[in-house]
Structure formats: C-alpha cells, structure tokens
Design an enzyme around this catalytic site. Structure first.
Site, PDB file in Angstrom:
ATOM      1  N   ASP A 131       0.843  -1.195   0.000  1.00 37.50           N
ATOM      2  CA  ASP A 131       0.000   0.000   0.000  1.00 37.50           C
ATOM      3  C   ASP A 131       0.879   1.246   0.000  1.00 37.50           C
ATOM      4  O   ASP A 131       1.958   1.246  -0.579  1.00 37.50           O
ATOM      5  CB  ASP A 131      -0.918  -0.052   1.231  1.00 37.50           C
ATOM      6  CG  ASP A 131      -2.268   0.581   1.003  1.00 37.50           C
ATOM      7  OD1 ASP A 131      -2.321   1.806   0.853  1.00 37.50           O
ATOM      8  OD2 ASP A 131      -3.282  -0.141   0.980  1.00 37.50           O
ATOM      9  N   HIS A 163      -3.686   6.050   3.498  1.00 40.11           N
ATOM     10  CA  HIS A 163      -4.470   4.894   3.069  1.00 40.11           C
ATOM     11  C   HIS A 163      -3.971   3.607   3.718  1.00 40.11           C
ATOM     12  O   HIS A 163      -4.738   2.841   4.319  1.00 40.11           O
ATOM     13  CB  HIS A 163      -4.402   4.797   1.546  1.00 40.11           C
ATOM     14  CG  HIS A 163      -5.313   3.793   0.938  1.00 40.11           C
ATOM     15  ND1 HIS A 163      -4.951   2.482   0.729  1.00 40.11           N
ATOM     16  CD2 HIS A 163      -6.575   3.910   0.463  1.00 40.11           C
ATOM     17  CE1 HIS A 163      -5.944   1.828   0.156  1.00 40.11           C
ATOM     18  NE2 HIS A 163      -6.945   2.679  -0.023  1.00 40.11           N
ATOM     19  N   ASN A 255     -13.668   0.177  -6.708  1.00 40.42           N
ATOM     20  CA  ASN A 255     -14.702   1.165  -6.389  1.00 40.42           C
ATOM     21  C   ASN A 255     -15.324   1.761  -7.645  1.00 40.42           C
ATOM     22  O   ASN A 255     -15.729   2.909  -7.660  1.00 40.42           O
ATOM     23  CB  ASN A 255     -14.111   2.314  -5.564  1.00 40.42           C
ATOM     24  CG  ASN A 255     -13.630   1.883  -4.201  1.00 40.42           C
ATOM     25  OD1 ASN A 255     -13.953   0.800  -3.727  1.00 40.42           O
ATOM     26  ND2 ASN A 255     -12.850   2.729  -3.558  1.00 40.42           N
ATOM     27  N   SER A 319     -11.312  -0.899  -0.354  1.00 38.35           N
ATOM     28  CA  SER A 319     -10.029  -0.878   0.343  1.00 38.35           C
ATOM     29  C   SER A 319     -10.186  -1.182   1.820  1.00 38.35           C
ATOM     30  O   SER A 319      -9.270  -1.718   2.450  1.00 38.35           O
ATOM     31  CB  SER A 319      -9.376   0.499   0.205  1.00 38.35           C
ATOM     32  OG  SER A 319      -8.824   0.688  -1.060  1.00 38.35           O
TER      33      SER A 319
END
Length: 415
Positions: A131, A163, A255, A319
């Site tokens: 990430d 994130h 998404n 996520s």
C-alpha cells in the site's frame, strides 16, 4: 494453483494500477476519489526468474543485471489518484481509555469479533500491507510491526497518503493498551510494503516487487487494496509466485461500479480473494465493483480505523473491506498454519452468509464473510460455545485418534 510461472508468458500489454482510494464516510466528511492518468511516463519492465529460482522485477535501466529466464515483459504505465485524501480525525491517543472507539467499529460487530477472539487472534501470522506505507509511530500499530520495505524510496513506516495506515488498523490494530480501535486480527504482525507515493501513484512493477518481497520475507497473508483496469502479467506472475509459496492474497474488488463498472485487476487474478464492500444494512455499497471476479463481501462503508498522526478516522471503499477478509484469513491460519491457500479460500467462501441471488452472484460473490462460521467449520466447535460435560456411565473412555481428517471443499476458481 499455478505450478510454474514459466507458463505465464504474456504478450506486450500496457499496465495500469491505481489505488482504490476511500470514499470518505457520510456524517463526518464526504468526498470522492477521482482517478486520472497524467502524462505518458512509461518504462519497459521484465520479470526474470534467476537460475537460483529467485524472481526479480527489472526495469529498462537494469536489464543487463543477472541472467535468467524472462517470465513476463511489458510496458509499465502510472496512474495518479486525486481528491478525497483527507480523513476526518476523531481524536488523538492522548487521554483515551482502552479501545474507546471499539463501539463505533460496526465492521467488527458484523463479524462477531469478540466471539472469534475466544479461540483465535491471529498470533503467529504476518499480514503484508502492500500500500502507501504505515505510520510506524501510531500507538495502535507500532507494536504490531515487523520489518518492511519500500519500492518507491523512503521509509515504509511513513505514510503520506494515510491509506495504508487505515488499511493496517482494520486488519490488526492492537487490542487494549489504552488506545482507540482494534483490528480483527489484533495479535497478527503487520508488514508495511510501500508501493505508492503520497499522491497514490503506483507502478504495477512496484506492486509486483512488493508482493515478491513480502513472500520472500515471511508474509503469510498479503492485502492489496489496489485496483486498475488493465491487466499486468508481471503482477499476475508475482501473485502466482506468492500463492505457489503458500501466501493467501486478498485484493479489493474495486470502487468503479458507478463509473462504468470495468473489470479490475489484480482482483480478477484467479488465485486471489477479491472483496466487495457492504453497507451497515448488508447491502452492497454503491461504489463497490461487481463482476465475476468478486469472491466475498465485507463491511466497507464508514469504517473507523487508524490514520497518521496518532489519529482515527472513518473511510469507505473496498479498500476497507479487503483487510477485514485478510484478517479473517490470518485468524484461520493462526488456528491451523498448515492450511493451504485453496483451503483458506474454501473456508471463507463456503461459510459466507448468502446475500442477493441464491448462491454466488456478481454483487456479493459467495456472500458476507462469516468468520465465526469459518472457524466453526475448521475446528468443529462454535467459538464461545460451552459444551456440556457428560459422564460416561460405563466408565469407558474411547481413545482419541492422533489425527483427525478435515475435508475442505475444493476451490472453484472464479466460477
């Protein structure tokens, strides 16, 4: 499972990987994460298997290094993600009592976390968070961290985007200790593998390097809250390498449902667990991508977790759903480390609560993850259940077998 990476020789394809950035939760702050490609910065990438069996991702500037067999080769593109990057902080750690924010973690309520913790907490497992990095100073995460690595320079324990820190807390934030939240696998270790910059840009080759590094350095579960719309054979081969080495790979499904719902990668890789997002009502979150690559669904809307700066915030996205399933895999492996990747997949999908159309469907996959049911299927006992002690009237106790066979359904690769 794939037995040989050499069977995955690709044609030349452009690669796109972008961060599945969160949609900030309504009620605090709202926003969207829009992705747009900037520039034409590309480079030639090769995945090379060395004569010693090792894998190396080489760019055009390093092709002369170490001989071996080219497993995959392609052009590498970069995407930049803009907008929706600021979290709403609830508080800092100062003055908090133990897990004060646990009541606000509806995602843990949805999977009956306290019930599962009676038998499993993820101990002995390492969840690699591929990430944007993890804030290594966060009090809810710092005790969980093992050595990490950065494919993009700088420390893997610095997260300018926020994130990766949020994803990490959802998976394995520490329980107790006077801090704010808890992860589903609170005694699993976290490995920060940094592959994006502070703007959320990620080369597919960097992600592939991260997957290989995590596999070679002890990860038992890899979480990738990443998605793109162009397949990368270099990344595909890296995932196959991880799976062939017994690492469970969990990926956000994407998404993109409200933006044309394109097929996403690496979620479409046949050997990963691709996770869709649910709302508190057990309905699919509107943004959650649907398609034949979705394996299972998990809470992914208004999820409270850790953010950089000793804070906590709500975020939404696949996520946020993906690391909950990664933690579920770690819980199962902490009960039986001999489980294969296919067995973990089968346990999580066959025990899921069916939603939508009967059986597998493109919205929810096999349904909502039910980690209690998965543990029950694995152990033969419901966590927390008190079994009545019945005295044998004959006084005869049958000797228990040394081993007990457990049958786990074979994995059906993405229908």
């Amino acid at each position: 499972m794939t037995n040989s990476l050499l069977s995955r020789l690709p044609s030349l394809l452009a690669v796109v990987v972008l961060m599945v950035l969160p949609l900030l939760a309504s009620g605090l702050t709202t926003g969207t994460a829009d992705a747009a490609e900037h520039g034409t910065d590309t480079r030639r990438v090769r995945l090379v298997r060395g004569w010693d069996g090792s894998l190396t991702v080489q760019t055009g500037t390093t092709f002369a290094r170490a001989g071996g067999v080219v497993v995959a080769e392609e052009a590498d593109s970069v995407l930049h993600v803009t907008g929706g990057l600021t979290s709403t902080l609830l508080d800092t750690v100062s003055g908090l009592v133990a897990d004060e924010y646990r009541p606000s973690q509806w995602n843990l309520d949805a999977v009956a976390a306290e019930t599962v913790w009676q038998v499993a907490s993820g101990e002995g497992q390492v969840i690699a968070i591929v990430d944007s990095g993890i804030d290594g100073t966060h009090p809810d995460l710092r005790d969980r961290l093992v050595d990490g690595w950065s494919a993009v320079g700088g420390s893997p324990l610095v997260d300018g985007l926020g994130h990766g820190t949020h994803v990490a807390g959802t998976a394995a934030a520490s329980v107790g200790g006077g801090f704010g939240v808890v992860g589903l696998a609170p005694e699993a270790d976290l490995m920060s593998v940094k592959v994006t910059d502070a703007q959320g840009a990620a080369y597919a080759s960097s992600v592939a390097q991260g997957v290989i590094w995590a596999t070679d350095h002890g990860a038992t579960v890899i979480n990738m809250s990443l998605a793109g719309t162009v397949q990368s054979h270099v990344l595909d081969a890296a995932i196959a390498y991880a799976v062939d080495n017994g690492v469970v790979v969990v990926v956000a499904a994407g998404n993109e449902h409200d933006r044309g719902n394109p097929r996403t990668y690496p979620g479409s890789h046949p050997d990963v667990i691709a996770v869709g997002a649910l709302r508190t009502t057990q309905q699919r979150a509107s943004f959650s991508s649907t398609g034949d690559w979705v394996d299972v669904a998990a809470p992914g809307a208004s999820v409270l977790s850790t953010v950089p700066g000793d804070g906590f915030g709500f975020k939404s996205g696949t996520s946020m759903a993906s690391p909950l399933v990664a933690a579920g895999a770690a819980l199962l492996l902490s009960l039986d480390s001999s489980l294969s990747v296919a067995q973990v997949y089968a346990l999580l999908t066959s025990s899921a609560v069916d939603l939508g159309s009967r059986g597998w469907d493109a919205e929810f996959g096999h349904g909502s993850m039910d980690v209690v049911a998965a543990v029950t299927q694995l152990t033969g006992q419901v966590p927390g259940q008190v079994l009545e002690d019945i005295e044998d009237p004959t006084g005869f106790v049958e000797e228990a077998p040394e081993t007990v066979e457990r049958t786990v359904p074979a994995r059906h690769f993405h229908r």
